[in-house]
Enzyme design. Structure first.
Site, PDB file in Angstrom:
ATOM      1  N   ASP A 151       0.772  -1.162  -0.115  1.00 56.65           N
ATOM      2  CA  ASP A 151       0.120   0.058  -0.053  1.00 56.65           C
ATOM      3  C   ASP A 151       0.912   1.226   0.146  1.00 56.65           C
ATOM      4  OD1 ASP A 151      -2.413  -1.478   0.255  1.00 56.65           O
ATOM      5  OD2 ASP A 151      -2.458  -1.236   2.320  1.00 56.65           O
ATOM      6  N   ARG A 173      -0.420  -0.799  -9.129  1.00 58.04           N
ATOM      7  CA  ARG A 173      -2.075  -0.473  -8.573  1.00 58.04           C
ATOM      8  C   ARG A 173      -2.243   1.010  -8.520  1.00 58.04           C
ATOM      9  NH1 ARG A 173      -3.235  -1.042  -2.664  1.00 58.04           N
ATOM     10  NH2 ARG A 173      -3.280  -3.322  -2.978  1.00 58.04           N
TER      11      ARG A 173
HETATM   12  C1  LIG Z   1      -7.928  -1.842  -4.055  1.00 56.93           C
HETATM   13  C2  LIG Z   1      -7.891  -0.546  -3.571  1.00 56.93           C
HETATM   14  C3  LIG Z   1      -6.564  -0.269  -2.861  1.00 56.93           C
HETATM   15  C4  LIG Z   1      -6.260   0.990  -2.142  1.00 56.93           C
HETATM   16  N1  LIG Z   1      -5.031   1.323  -1.706  1.00 56.93           N
HETATM   17  C5  LIG Z   1      -4.677   2.570  -1.341  1.00 56.93           C
HETATM   18  C6  LIG Z   1      -3.603   2.893  -0.914  1.00 56.93           C
HETATM   19  O1  LIG Z   1      -2.429   2.067  -0.757  1.00 56.93           O
HETATM   20  N2  LIG Z   1      -3.116   4.224  -0.369  1.00 56.93           N
HETATM   21  C7  LIG Z   1      -4.133   5.260  -0.567  1.00 56.93           C
HETATM   22  O2  LIG Z   1      -3.681   6.388  -0.525  1.00 56.93           O
HETATM   23  N3  LIG Z   1      -5.507   4.797  -1.209  1.00 56.93           N
HETATM   24  C8  LIG Z   1      -5.581   3.651  -1.299  1.00 56.93           C
HETATM   25  N4  LIG Z   1      -6.991   3.370  -1.776  1.00 56.93           N
HETATM   26  C9  LIG Z   1      -7.990   4.395  -1.594  1.00 56.93           C
HETATM   27  C10 LIG Z   1      -7.958   5.313  -2.639  1.00 56.93           C
HETATM   28  O3  LIG Z   1      -6.965   6.053  -2.734  1.00 56.93           O
HETATM   29  C11 LIG Z   1      -9.364   6.160  -2.639  1.00 56.93           C
HETATM   30  O4  LIG Z   1      -9.077   7.077  -1.512  1.00 56.93           O
HETATM   31  C12 LIG Z   1     -10.449   5.577  -2.835  1.00 56.93           C
HETATM   32  O5  LIG Z   1     -10.632   4.446  -3.636  1.00 56.93           O
HETATM   33  C13 LIG Z   1     -11.869   6.262  -3.249  1.00 56.93           C
HETATM   34  O6  LIG Z   1     -11.473   6.856  -4.314  1.00 56.93           O
HETATM   35  P1  LIG Z   1     -12.351   6.572  -5.857  1.00 56.93           P
HETATM   36  O7  LIG Z   1     -11.050   6.287  -6.639  1.00 56.93           O
HETATM   37  O8  LIG Z   1     -13.046   5.488  -5.567  1.00 56.93           O
HETATM   38  O9  LIG Z   1     -12.878   7.978  -6.289  1.00 56.93           O
HETATM   39  P2  LIG Z   1     -14.015   8.979  -5.416  1.00 56.93           P
HETATM   40  O10 LIG Z   1     -14.116  10.072  -6.405  1.00 56.93           O
HETATM   41  O11 LIG Z   1     -13.441   9.140  -4.218  1.00 56.93           O
HETATM   42  O12 LIG Z   1     -15.261   7.999  -5.603  1.00 56.93           O
HETATM   43  C14 LIG Z   1     -15.901   7.485  -6.684  1.00 56.93           C
HETATM   44  C15 LIG Z   1     -17.389   6.977  -6.334  1.00 56.93           C
HETATM   45  O13 LIG Z   1     -17.085   6.139  -5.204  1.00 56.93           O
HETATM   46  C16 LIG Z   1     -17.988   6.332  -4.177  1.00 56.93           C
HETATM   47  N5  LIG Z   1     -17.108   6.044  -2.813  1.00 56.93           N
HETATM   48  C17 LIG Z   1     -15.786   6.455  -2.744  1.00 56.93           C
HETATM   49  N6  LIG Z   1     -15.577   6.341  -1.570  1.00 56.93           N
HETATM   50  C18 LIG Z   1     -16.568   5.692  -0.849  1.00 56.93           C
HETATM   51  C19 LIG Z   1     -16.721   5.098   0.261  1.00 56.93           C
HETATM   52  N7  LIG Z   1     -15.640   4.966   1.486  1.00 56.93           N
HETATM   53  N8  LIG Z   1     -17.910   4.951   0.811  1.00 56.93           N
HETATM   54  C20 LIG Z   1     -18.938   4.741  -0.166  1.00 56.93           C
HETATM   55  N9  LIG Z   1     -18.740   5.445  -1.359  1.00 56.93           N
HETATM   56  C21 LIG Z   1     -17.596   5.578  -1.924  1.00 56.93           C
HETATM   57  C22 LIG Z   1     -18.112   8.010  -4.191  1.00 56.93           C
HETATM   58  O14 LIG Z   1     -19.386   8.433  -3.632  1.00 56.93           O
HETATM   59  C23 LIG Z   1     -18.175   8.293  -5.794  1.00 56.93           C
HETATM   60  O15 LIG Z   1     -19.453   8.084  -6.185  1.00 56.93           O
HETATM   61  C24 LIG Z   1      -7.250   2.035  -2.388  1.00 56.93           C
HETATM   62  C25 LIG Z   1      -8.367   1.779  -3.121  1.00 56.93           C
HETATM   63  C26 LIG Z   1      -8.679   0.464  -3.592  1.00 56.93           C
HETATM   64  C27 LIG Z   1      -9.924   0.302  -4.177  1.00 56.93           C
END
Ligand SMILES: Cc1cc2nc3c(=O)[nH]c(=O)nc-3n(C[C@H](O)[C@H](O)[C@H](O)COP(=O)(O)OP(=O)(O)OC[C@H]3O[C@@H](n4cnc5c(N)ncnc54)[C@H](O)[C@@H]3O)c2cc1C
Length: 302
Positions: free
Chosen positions: A132, A182
């Site tokens: 991560d 990723r």
């Molecule tokens: C497999 C995986 C591994 C990850 N690893 C890391 C990491 O190592 N380091 C790091 O900094 N981040 C990590 N993340 C988190 C990532 O950085 C984002 O914070 C998170 O994925 C939300 O961003 P989004 O791309 O979905 O976009 P957004 O614009 O935040 O969301 C897109 C859509 O999804 C919905 N959504 C987003 N989050 C949520 C929630 N919590 N509950 C309900 N609906 C939601 C929103 O409402 C929106 O409609 C990871 C995410 C995933 C999927």
């Protein structure tokens, strides 16, 4: 008089304990939408259910910023147990670790040795290991350690955040070494010196880096987002460039979107965190969707 006072004191205490239990019960239920449970066995049961739906898992034992070797060593042991159980239960799943839970704050060499032990065990058991990406204080160290471990084990991938201004260059450098990436948007509170703050800028950079991945990656990579627009763009790119990639999402987020991705024949993995140390993880999820907090408060008090 004394007995009456004692009775009132006890009933106040009972009343308080009752509300404390009720509050904790509701809180745990609220938290459980994002975490698979407090122990590995619960996470494995959740993983089996996801596998039945055709979804792979990426298990993470919650915990970060560990400051003492005892906790780090317990964490390493937990990951060993995880690898064994994934194998024994024939789960389609990988692992994801944070370097600060392997001792990055204690000593870099110590952290690397711990990571090496886990990477070796993953390699022996044909499991992929993700690292991560944490806050920007650790970005450079994490990339350096990744490149070092990747020279030894080719089954290790690294998370890169599109909100970081440096990420485009990092990705180009990592791809030259055939690194496994990723791509995520990024979840930590950061200063505008290092990150794009506006959603449009973060999304624009995500798209830019995603295009680089599709065009240049000679290895497997992951598009980890719940953003439908970006997922559609990824699908378009996947038709133009035939690449080995998968979509990844978080446990408990956008449940209705997941089957739609599977239906179109794409690979999907879900990041499944578990453990008792869930506060920082849950706070990051709440920051992404603050409306959940209002909903939770309403369900407690109204
Ligand atoms: C497999 C995986 C591994 C990850 N690893 C890391 C990491 O190592 N380091 C790091 O900094 N981040 C990590 N993340 C988190 C990532 O950085 C984002 O914070 C998170 O994925 C939300 O961003 P989004 O791309 O979905 O976009 P957004 O614009 O935040 O969301 C897109 C859509 O999804 C919905 N959504 C987003 N989050 C949520 C929630 N919590 N509950 C309900 N609906 C939601 C929103 O409402 C929106 O409609 C990871 C995410 C995933 C999927």
């Amino acid at each position: 008089m004394f007995l009456i006072k004692l009775y009132l004191k006890n009933s106040k205490l009972e009343f308080f304990n009752f509300f404390k239990k009720l509050f904790m019960g509701i809180l745990i239920n609220f938290v459980k939408q994002w975490i698979a449970g407090e122990n590995l066995e619960e996470a494995i049961e959740r993983s089996k259910k996801l596998n039945e739906k055709g979804i792979g898992v990426i298990l993470n034992f919650l915990g970060e910023e560990l400051k003492d070797k005892k906790s780090v060593e317990e964490t390493v042991e937990e990951y060993f147990r995880m690898i064994e159980l994934l194998k024994k239960e024939n789960i389609n799943g990988y692992l994801s670790v944070k370097l600060t839970q392997l001792g990055l704050n204690i000593d870099e060499k110590y952290c690397f040795e711990n990571l090496k032990k886990i990477a070796w065990k993953c390699f022996k058991n044909s499991k992929m290991l993700w690292i991560d990406m944490e806050s920007s204080d650790y970005t450079q160290k994490t990339i350096d350690i990744y490149l070092k471990i990747f020279r030894l084990y080719k089954n290790v991938g690294l998370c890169i955040q599109s909100y970081l201004k440096r990420s485009e260059n990092d990705v180009k450098r990592l791809l030259k070494k055939r690194g496994i990436i990723r791509l995520v948007k990024g979840a930590y509170k950061e200063s505008e010196k290092v990150v794009f703050k506006k959603k449009e800028e973060i999304n624009k950079n995500f798209l830019k880096i995603m295009k680089i991945l599709f065009k240049r990656s000679k290895n497997y990579f992951a598009i980890a987002t719940h953003d439908e627009k970006l997922i559609k763009e990824a699908i378009k790119l996947s038709k133009k460039y035939k690449k080995n990639f998968e979509f990844e999402m978080l446990f408990g987020v956008r449940e209705r979107l997941k089957p739609l991705i599977l239906k179109q024949g794409f690979k999907l993995k879900v990041y499944v965190p578990y453990g008792k140390d869930w506060i920082p993880y849950v706070l990051r999820r709440i920051r992404e969707k603050p409306s959940y907090l209002i909903f939770a408060f309403k369900s407690i008090f109204i």
